[in-house]
Design a protein around this motif. Sequence first.
Motif, PDB file in Angstrom:
ATOM      1  N   PRO A  74      -2.978   7.584   4.051  1.00 28.82           N
ATOM      2  CA  PRO A  74      -3.006   6.543   5.079  1.00 28.82           C
ATOM      3  C   PRO A  74      -4.330   6.389   5.821  1.00 28.82           C
ATOM      4  N   GLN A  75      -5.447   6.485   5.190  1.00 28.86           N
ATOM      5  CA  GLN A  75      -6.707   6.145   5.852  1.00 28.86           C
ATOM      6  C   GLN A  75      -6.831   4.620   5.911  1.00 28.86           C
ATOM      7  N   PRO A  76      -7.601   4.102   6.884  1.00 27.99           N
ATOM      8  CA  PRO A  76      -7.714   2.637   6.981  1.00 27.99           C
ATOM      9  C   PRO A  76      -8.494   1.993   5.838  1.00 27.99           C
ATOM     10  N   GLY A  77      -9.217   2.800   5.048  1.00 29.83           N
ATOM     11  CA  GLY A  77     -10.060   2.244   3.986  1.00 29.83           C
ATOM     12  C   GLY A  77      -9.321   1.400   2.974  1.00 29.83           C
ATOM     13  N   MET A  78      -8.049   1.711   2.749  1.00 30.09           N
ATOM     14  CA  MET A  78      -7.283   0.933   1.774  1.00 30.09           C
ATOM     15  C   MET A  78      -7.120  -0.519   2.255  1.00 30.09           C
TER      16      MET A  78
ATOM     17  N   CYS B 228      -2.602   5.149  -3.694  1.00 29.12           N
ATOM     18  CA  CYS B 228      -3.387   6.375  -3.555  1.00 29.12           C
ATOM     19  C   CYS B 228      -2.550   7.494  -4.153  1.00 29.12           C
ATOM     20  N   PRO B 229      -3.043   8.136  -5.215  1.00 22.96           N
ATOM     21  CA  PRO B 229      -2.253   9.167  -5.885  1.00 22.96           C
ATOM     22  C   PRO B 229      -2.522  10.580  -5.359  1.00 22.96           C
ATOM     23  N   HIS B 230      -3.298  10.689  -4.296  1.00 27.45           N
ATOM     24  CA  HIS B 230      -3.796  12.011  -3.873  1.00 27.45           C
ATOM     25  C   HIS B 230      -2.905  12.667  -2.826  1.00 27.45           C
ATOM     26  N   ALA B 231      -2.985  13.995  -2.782  1.00 30.56           N
ATOM     27  CA  ALA B 231      -2.224  14.746  -1.788  1.00 30.56           C
ATOM     28  C   ALA B 231      -3.092  15.130  -0.595  1.00 30.56           C
TER      29      ALA B 231
ATOM     30  N   SER C 170     -10.626   5.648   1.144  1.00 25.93           N
ATOM     31  CA  SER C 170      -9.663   4.661   0.633  1.00 25.93           C
ATOM     32  C   SER C 170      -8.286   5.257   0.373  1.00 25.93           C
ATOM     33  N   CYS C 171      -8.118   6.521   0.709  1.00 22.58           N
ATOM     34  CA  CYS C 171      -6.815   7.151   0.519  1.00 22.58           C
ATOM     35  C   CYS C 171      -5.841   6.677   1.581  1.00 22.58           C
TER      36      CYS C 171
ATOM     37  N   THR D 142       0.864  -1.181   0.000  1.00 26.89           N
ATOM     38  CA  THR D 142       0.000   0.000   0.000  1.00 26.89           C
ATOM     39  C   THR D 142       0.898   1.227   0.000  1.00 26.89           C
ATOM     40  N   THR D 143       0.574   2.172  -0.873  1.00 26.91           N
ATOM     41  CA  THR D 143       1.462   3.325  -0.991  1.00 26.91           C
ATOM     42  C   THR D 143       0.704   4.588  -1.350  1.00 26.91           C
TER      43      THR D 143
END
Length: 185
Positions: A102-106, A90-93, A99-100, A55-56
């Motif tokens: 470091p949210q737990p959704g991933m 996750c490509p977002h800033a 799901s981003c 996960t990144t």
Amino acid sequence: MRQAVFLERDGILNLCDIVNGEQVTPLRCERFRINPAAREALEDLKAAGFVLIVTTNQSAVSQGILPRRELERMHTLLFRQLPIDDIFVCPHADWTHPSCKPQPGMFLDAGFKWGLDLDQSFVISDKEADAKAAQIAGCTSVMVRSPWLGMEFHSFVVDDVPGAAQRILELLATNHPGNEAMHRP
Ligand SMILES: [Zn+2]
């Protein structure tokens, strides 16, 4: 239900330059250096039956400084050189979506896709935010010592990636229920 080990990418699977106390993510595949200590550690985890999921967060993508094509080249290299099963990016800033990283959704998304028992799954990272997300998702975090670890959240702290794999295999051998360590006085 299967057990997974979630792996942070930068600083765990690939080596990063550190500038002004911050990890600098590689922007070109030519600068992407796989951590030589990772391969054997991951092979041991794989042999024990774990699904290995990377996960990144690569916010440089949404900032326009990391081309998707370079990122894909790096991840082709990761798949080729390490026994990993999947990579979630996750490509977002701004991390606003659940799901981003470091949210737990991933972790939850990966759990759904791979049929994982998150309570029996582990997270290896060197960053506090991942340990926090692991706790919310019900995973046990095994953190590699770093300047970004913080004091709370993590279940275990080890010196390096082989140490993390070893600790997880020990916990597996003693059938250690995932969350117990966090509630221990
Ligand atoms: Zn995102």
